[in-house]
Structure formats: C-alpha cells, structure tokens
Design a protein around this motif. Structure first.
Motif, PDB file in Angstrom:
ATOM      1  N   ILE A 129      -5.823  -1.988  -0.023  1.00 50.40           N
ATOM      2  CA  ILE A 129      -5.773  -0.554  -0.316  1.00 50.40           C
ATOM      3  C   ILE A 129      -6.201   0.250   0.903  1.00 50.40           C
ATOM      4  N   LYS A 130      -7.246  -0.207   1.594  1.00 49.68           N
ATOM      5  CA  LYS A 130      -7.714   0.489   2.789  1.00 49.68           C
ATOM      6  C   LYS A 130      -6.632   0.471   3.872  1.00 49.68           C
ATOM      7  N   ARG A 131      -5.924  -0.641   4.006  1.00 47.28           N
ATOM      8  CA  ARG A 131      -4.841  -0.740   4.987  1.00 47.28           C
ATOM      9  C   ARG A 131      -3.743   0.275   4.669  1.00 47.28           C
ATOM     10  N   LEU A 132      -3.380   0.392   3.398  1.00 47.81           N
ATOM     11  CA  LEU A 132      -2.356   1.365   3.005  1.00 47.81           C
ATOM     12  C   LEU A 132      -2.799   2.784   3.348  1.00 47.81           C
ATOM     13  N   MET A 133      -4.086   3.081   3.134  1.00 48.41           N
ATOM     14  CA  MET A 133      -4.577   4.429   3.438  1.00 48.41           C
ATOM     15  C   MET A 133      -4.585   4.663   4.948  1.00 48.41           C
ATOM     16  N   ASP A 134      -4.961   3.645   5.716  1.00 47.68           N
ATOM     17  CA  ASP A 134      -5.045   3.800   7.175  1.00 47.68           C
ATOM     18  C   ASP A 134      -3.674   4.029   7.812  1.00 47.68           C
TER      19      ASP A 134
ATOM     20  N   SER B  45       0.721   5.406   4.388  1.00 50.12           N
ATOM     21  CA  SER B  45       1.888   5.226   3.532  1.00 50.12           C
ATOM     22  C   SER B  45       1.777   6.119   2.298  1.00 50.12           C
TER      23      SER B  45
ATOM     24  N   ARG C 124       1.864   5.259  -0.844  1.00 53.15           N
ATOM     25  CA  ARG C 124       0.902   4.679  -1.788  1.00 53.15           C
ATOM     26  C   ARG C 124      -0.527   4.908  -1.323  1.00 53.15           C
ATOM     27  N   GLY C 125      -0.753   4.811  -0.013  1.00 56.12           N
ATOM     28  CA  GLY C 125      -2.094   5.056   0.512  1.00 56.12           C
ATOM     29  C   GLY C 125      -2.542   6.484   0.278  1.00 56.12           C
TER      30      GLY C 125
ATOM     31  N   HIS D  76      -3.598   6.870  -3.257  1.00 58.54           N
ATOM     32  CA  HIS D  76      -4.940   6.318  -3.458  1.00 58.54           C
ATOM     33  C   HIS D  76      -5.998   7.297  -2.975  1.00 58.54           C
ATOM     34  N   LYS D  77      -5.789   7.903  -1.794  1.00 55.09           N
ATOM     35  CA  LYS D  77      -6.763   8.855  -1.241  1.00 55.09           C
ATOM     36  C   LYS D  77      -6.986  10.033  -2.158  1.00 55.09           C
TER      37      LYS D  77
END
Length: 136
Positions: free
Chosen positions: A78-83, A86, A88-89, A92-93
């Motif tokens: 999840i952290k990778r997606l936010m970084d 994307s 999806r990221g 999540h944020k």
C-alpha cells in the motif's frame, strides 16, 4: 490452549476452525495445512499434543506467510502504491474506497461518520439599541 506463531488458539473448537484465528489462514488453507501435517481436522485444540503443534508450526513456517510478515508485506504494498502516485494509492491516501465502489452514498466505513455541510448556525445577535428620535 495451543499457541502457534504467537497466537493462542481456542481449545474447545475444532483445529480446522481454530487455525483460522491466524491472520492469513482461511478455510481452504486450514484444510491443506492439516492434511500436510497429517492431523485429523476433527480434533479439538485441547487434544493436540506438543508434537502435533510443532508439525503445524513447521508447515506454516515452510509454506505460508502469516501474521506479522503478511501484515508487513500488505502495508508495504500500500505504501508503494501511495509513493508512486497511482490511482489506487491516491484513494488510499484520501481514505476513500479503492475498488470502484460508489461514494455519493454509502462508503461510511472508509469515510468515517458524516460531516454536516450547509447548515450555518449564527449565534444570537445582541439586541439592537433603538434609534434616537430625530427633530425634537
């Protein structure tokens, strides 16, 4: 009460059900683990010997990612997606549903309790002084 990978399993329930208390183990995984360890799924937790518990633990450590490792991996994903920024990221944020659900109504689990918008309540204004009489 058998303890596997730091989790106390219920002693009165069948072992195939109580293995599901481990994060990342569901119904089919539980059956597969017991088959590989050679343990009867109908046994209760209190009837397991130390040797059987060690067999289950060995199978889990060899073939499955559970509890802390799995939680860590999911949070890293999840952290990778936010970084990388994307879609999806970003969802999540913002704490919004990630998988395409509607948000105009529903989605209260992700969004939290409703925040009222549009109702502006003005505090009571102090009483006006009467205008002075003109011309007398």
């Amino acid at each position: 009460m058998p303890r596997i990978l730091g989790v106390d399993l219920p002693k009165e329930k069948r072992i195939d059900v109580s293995l599901r208390y481990l994060y990342g183990i569901g119904e089919s995984n539980s059956r597969d683990i017991l088959k590989e360890a050679g343990i009867d799924p109908a046994k209760r937790g209190k009837d397991l010997s130390e040797e059987e518990v060690s067999h289950i633990t060995a199978v889990l450590q060899k073939s499955y990612r559970v509890e802390g490792d799995l939680r860590r991996e999911i949070s890293q994903n999840i952290k990778r997606l936010m970084d990388i920024g994307s879609y999806r990221g970003m969802r999540h944020k913002k704490s919004l549903p990630v998988r395409g659900q509607r948000t105009k109504t529903n989605a209260r689990t992700r969004k939290g309790p409703r925040k009222n918008v549009g109702i502006i309540r003005v505090a009571e204004a102090p009483a006006k002084k009467p205008a002075p009489a003109a011309g007398k």
